[in-house]
Design a protein around this motif. Structure first.
Motif, PDB file in Angstrom:
ATOM      1  N   THR A 333      50.910  34.020  40.725  1.00  7.14           N
ATOM      2  CA  THR A 333      49.924  34.898  41.007  1.00  7.14           C
ATOM      3  C   THR A 333      49.294  35.596  39.985  1.00  7.14           C
ATOM      4  O   THR A 333      49.842  36.249  39.191  1.00  7.14           O
ATOM      5  CB  THR A 333      50.397  35.882  42.056  1.00  7.14           C
ATOM      6  OG1 THR A 333      50.729  35.408  43.248  1.00  7.14           O
ATOM      7  CG2 THR A 333      49.155  36.727  42.598  1.00  7.14           C
ATOM      8  N   THR A 335      47.461  38.680  38.396  1.00  7.82           N
ATOM      9  CA  THR A 335      46.950  40.115  39.070  1.00  7.82           C
ATOM     10  C   THR A 335      46.354  40.884  38.069  1.00  7.82           C
ATOM     11  O   THR A 335      46.654  40.950  36.801  1.00  7.82           O
ATOM     12  CB  THR A 335      48.272  40.770  39.505  1.00  7.82           C
ATOM     13  OG1 THR A 335      49.035  40.396  40.245  1.00  7.82           O
ATOM     14  CG2 THR A 335      48.197  42.172  39.871  1.00  7.82           C
ATOM     15  N   ASN A 357      43.724  42.484  43.297  1.00  3.55           N
ATOM     16  CA  ASN A 357      43.261  40.978  43.236  1.00  3.55           C
ATOM     17  C   ASN A 357      41.816  41.163  43.090  1.00  3.55           C
ATOM     18  O   ASN A 357      41.071  42.566  43.176  1.00  3.55           O
ATOM     19  CB  ASN A 357      43.503  40.421  44.768  1.00  3.55           C
ATOM     20  CG  ASN A 357      43.116  41.397  45.734  1.00  3.55           C
ATOM     21  OD1 ASN A 357      41.818  41.604  45.922  1.00  3.55           O
ATOM     22  ND2 ASN A 357      44.016  41.378  46.975  1.00  3.55           N
ATOM     23  N   ARG A 414      43.315  28.446  44.060  1.00  2.00           N
ATOM     24  CA  ARG A 414      43.657  29.239  45.402  1.00  2.00           C
ATOM     25  C   ARG A 414      44.245  28.240  46.529  1.00  2.00           C
ATOM     26  O   ARG A 414      43.623  27.258  46.613  1.00  2.00           O
ATOM     27  CB  ARG A 414      42.137  29.962  46.021  1.00  2.00           C
ATOM     28  CG  ARG A 414      41.616  31.188  45.272  1.00  2.00           C
ATOM     29  CD  ARG A 414      40.728  31.917  45.996  1.00  2.00           C
ATOM     30  NE  ARG A 414      40.321  33.225  45.379  1.00  2.00           N
ATOM     31  CZ  ARG A 414      39.787  33.416  44.461  1.00  2.00           C
ATOM     32  NH1 ARG A 414      38.814  32.182  44.047  1.00  2.00           N
ATOM     33  NH2 ARG A 414      39.403  34.429  43.938  1.00  2.00           N
ATOM     34  N   GLU A 418      44.040  31.810  50.136  1.00  2.00           N
ATOM     35  CA  GLU A 418      44.567  33.140  49.637  1.00  2.00           C
ATOM     36  C   GLU A 418      43.355  33.602  48.947  1.00  2.00           C
ATOM     37  O   GLU A 418      42.544  33.113  48.298  1.00  2.00           O
ATOM     38  CB  GLU A 418      45.881  32.901  48.803  1.00  2.00           C
ATOM     39  CG  GLU A 418      47.140  32.227  49.869  1.00  2.00           C
ATOM     40  CD  GLU A 418      48.204  32.087  48.590  1.00  2.00           C
ATOM     41  OE1 GLU A 418      48.261  32.251  47.349  1.00  2.00           O
ATOM     42  OE2 GLU A 418      49.130  31.940  49.503  1.00  2.00           O
ATOM     43  N   ALA A 420      44.401  35.522  46.173  1.00  2.00           N
ATOM     44  CA  ALA A 420      44.724  35.606  45.081  1.00  2.00           C
ATOM     45  C   ALA A 420      44.632  34.339  44.246  1.00  2.00           C
ATOM     46  O   ALA A 420      44.779  33.253  44.827  1.00  2.00           O
ATOM     47  CB  ALA A 420      46.381  35.925  44.729  1.00  2.00           C
ATOM     48  N   ARG A 422      46.031  31.510  41.444  1.00  2.00           N
ATOM     49  CA  ARG A 422      47.592  31.061  41.166  1.00  2.00           C
ATOM     50  C   ARG A 422      47.507  30.049  39.996  1.00  2.00           C
ATOM     51  O   ARG A 422      46.599  29.136  39.888  1.00  2.00           O
ATOM     52  CB  ARG A 422      48.176  30.611  42.153  1.00  2.00           C
ATOM     53  CG  ARG A 422      48.440  31.604  43.438  1.00  2.00           C
ATOM     54  CD  ARG A 422      49.569  30.779  44.251  1.00  2.00           C
ATOM     55  NE  ARG A 422      49.761  31.736  45.399  1.00  2.00           N
ATOM     56  CZ  ARG A 422      50.860  32.573  45.336  1.00  2.00           C
ATOM     57  NH1 ARG A 422      51.686  32.713  44.371  1.00  2.00           N
ATOM     58  NH2 ARG A 422      50.923  33.312  46.145  1.00  2.00           N
TER      59      ARG A 422
END
Length: 672
Positions: A333, A335, A357, A414, A418, A420, A422
């Motif tokens: 993830t 961030t 996010n 993604r 989601e 977030a 990745r």
């Protein structure tokens, strides 16, 4: 030196040292240098070494901390240590005043106002002037015996100025300077930093090794008398004066008022002045001064009617968003984190704030260069609460999330709609590094001494490439000794901690592997159900989804993880190193005679004697199963402090409720 001469000199030295302790730690007016103090202590220690039978519990030499304790004994408070109801604004204080005056009628009322120290509430017991026992507040009824740790705090007198028998209550806290020093040392060792002085103080006093508490430079303010024999006082302010005369450290910033408007003015004055104190406060405490009036006002089930705590509003500050950086976590993830122009907030300098996010950035309309309002959530975690678009100059620029991983360059994606982004490259160095940090964390393998900085240092030097490499570090002891801040003692302690972690139960290892969607609770469910790692690795998605709390997504994640050749290789190397691969708890089929066998338990509220994880593990050991919501199928709700809607629902449904004291009794009964 003959015995009589030694006895007289020991007595003289103890009196001198305690006097200088009181001058330095309580009255803040030292008369001798640190070197002169150390010489007195050294002479006393030498004499006690020569005559060990003359050592007494109240000797200043006994503050250094004894042998580590196996566990904390429970202490039942004769008079409950109740929490206070809260006031958040002026009207709440005026309402409190009206309630008091409605009860006491035309009597004159005086209020004592004191600073609300942000620390850990403690109870101290003295018999004939000697300190004999100290305890935490716990759940208000039952606390923990932390006498050994409290002895190490130099502002707590081991012998009073008069031989009274009494119990007093106060707050143990960590001064800001000691907190900053502790975090600097932890950072140098690569250990996780403490969030704030309150957590540091609480953690220090709940260490089983008193020497750790002794090293933390804790302090106290005593604020009330719980029980007193042989003397009587008529008011709270009179009681505070008595405590000072007995040698206790009592906060000097206290005032007595005869009307609530003066109280409110005093409270407002400290809202800003608090940041200039050398310790943290989170509010003010207002108490009716007269003990007779306190008795007349009485108590509710949770708090006294004669006292209230005014809580300061969360402190906010305006600063500039100078940039946004992104980091990659162990699951890939990405961030974003706000980089702020440094600003003072709630006693600390804030430079960063979490943005969670990309959607948060979009919802707040953040632009690089914006003026933003920052506050500390709960006075701990910095967050951006608002943007000030009216201050824009036209030079602000928008931020876009990267399309490729900042660590390995792989394209970001993604998954499953989601929010977030990745990185899905399993060989991404950031994910491997963060995965190792997760593996050694407290909830996982709990390897002390392997903090983030140490792991990064080992990883960046190419000494470790996976979690399995940790268990072969003993073969590279000389390499470790050559690294920065790696002395012989720290290396030996680190290798010993790694060796000890081999004995952990399977659920810790399973959680530590960092399998996507598998948290600590799911890891325990899997470990209990299958019993060993091989059985989990062989399980199909169909078998996994037949287990309560294991859904299709988690099952697929588990199967996909164990299909990876690198995962299998890591587990084989862990096995070869002697890491335990079996569940050491009580499995369902063998736990039918346990007190909570087959029962569904819900935890709600805050437990003062243990963490939520420790409570869940204890319930599991007794055969119970912990769930997150209350229903008709719930067998028992264990309610700590500030239990809310779950407790209310349990009462409506007629579900059995147990408080923390009852839960502790259940645990103790099962351990006998």
């Amino acid at each position: 030196m003959d015995r009589l001469t030694a006895e007289a000199r020991i007595r003289e030295l103890r009196e001198q040292i305690e006097r200088h302790n009181r001058l330095y730690y309580v009255e803040d007016r030292p008369e001798i240098t640190d070197q002169e103090y150390d010489m007195l202590m050294r002479e006393l220690q030498d004499l006690e070494d020569l005559f060990p039978d003359m050592v007494t519990p109240d000797s200043p030499t006994q503050r250094i901390g004894g042998e580590p304790l196996p566990f904390f004994e429970k202490v039942v408070h004769k008079t409950p240590m109740l929490s206070l109801s809260n006031a958040f604004d002026d009207e709440d204080l005026r309402d409190f005043d009206r309630r008091v005056r409605q009860t006491v009628g035309s009597q004159t009322v005086h209020y004592v106002c004191e600073l609300k120290i942000d620390g850990l509430a403690v109870s101290l017991h003295y018999e004939n002037g000697l300190f004999v026992k100290g305890a935490t507040r716990g759940d208000g009824t039952t606390g923990e015996d932390i006498t050994q740790n409290l002895r190490t705090i130099r502002s707590i007198p081991l012998r009073l100025t008069r031989p009274l028998t009494l119990e007093v209550r106060g707050e143990a806290y960590m001064p800001r300077s000691a907190f900053e020093k502790l975090n600097r040392e932890r950072e140098e060792r690569g250990e996780a930093l403490f969030a704030n002085p309150r957590n540091s103080a609480a953690g220090s006093l709940r260490q089983l090794d008193p020497k750790i508490a002794a090293s933390r430079q804790l302090d106290t303010f005593i604020y009330s008398i719980g029980e007193l024999q042989g003397e009587s006082v008529e008011s709270h302010s009179e009681g505070l004066n008595l405590l000072e005369s007995l040698g206790f450290k009592v906060n000097p910033e206290r005032r007595v008022f005869d009307n609530i408007e003066d109280v409110i003015e005093f409270v407002h004055g400290w809202t800003d002045k608090r940041r200039n104190l050398p310790y943290d406060i989170d509010g003010m405490v207002i108490k009716v001064d007269s003990y007779a009036q306190q008795q007349e006002l009485g108590f509710t089930a949770k708090s006294p009617r004669w006292a209230i705590a005014y809580k300061f509003p969360a402190e906010e500050a305006v600063t500039i968003l100078e940039g946004i950086e992104v980091s990659v976590g162990r699951t890939g993830t990405v961030t974003p984190t706000a980089l702020l122009k440094p600003v003072s907030l709630a006693g600390t300098t804030v430079k960063r704030a979490s943005l969670h996010n990309e959607d948060i950035i979009r919802e707040k309309g953040l632009l690089i260069g914006d003026h933003v309002v920052v506050k500390k959530a709960g006075d701990i975690i910095p967050e951006i609460v608002a943007v000030l678009p009216e201050r824009r100059t036209g030079g602000e620029v928008p931020f876009s999330m990267p399309t490729h991983c900042p660590e390995c360059g792989s394209e970001l994606v993604r998954l499953d709609d989601e929010v977030a982004l990745r990185c899905i490259n399993p060989m991404c160095p950031a994910q491997i590094r963060e995965g190792i940090i997760h593996f050694v964390s407290r909830q996982a393998m709990n390897i002390e001494g392997l903090g983030e900085k140490v792991v990064a240092q080992l990883f960046n030097a190419g000494i470790i490439h996976s979690v399995a490499d940790l268990y072969y570090l003993h073969q590279q002891r000389d390499v470790l000794l050559g690294m920065e801040r790696m002395g012989e003692k720290s290396v030996d302690n680190l290798l010993a901690a790694i060796e000890a972690s081999k004995e952990n139960s399977l659920e810790r290892l399973l959680f530590g592997l960092g399998i996507r969607l598998v948290g600590a609770k799911a890891a325990r469910v899997l470990a209990e159900h299958f019993g060993d790692m091989d059985a989990i690795m062989r399980a199909s998605e169909e078998e996994l989804t037949q287990i309560n709390e294991i859904g299709p997504k988690m099952a697929a994640s588990l199967v996909n993880y164990f299909r990876q050749p690198q995962a299998e290789a890591v587990i084989e190397r862990l096995k070869a190193a002697g890491v335990n691969m079996t569940y050491k708890g009580v499995r369902a089929e063998s736990g039918a005679d346990l007190p909570l066998a087959g029962k569904t338990i819900v935890l709600t509220g805050t437990l003062s004697s243990m963490t939520r994880q420790e409570a869940e593990e204890a319930i599991t050991r007794l055969g119970g199963k912990v769930t997150g919501s209350v229903s008709k199928k719930t067998d028992l709700v264990i309610a700590g402090e500030k239990a809310g809607s779950k407790l209310e629902k349990a009462e409506k449904l007629g579900v059995a409720v147990m408080d923390e004291a009852g839960f502790l009794q259940l645990l103790e009964g099962n351990n006998k």
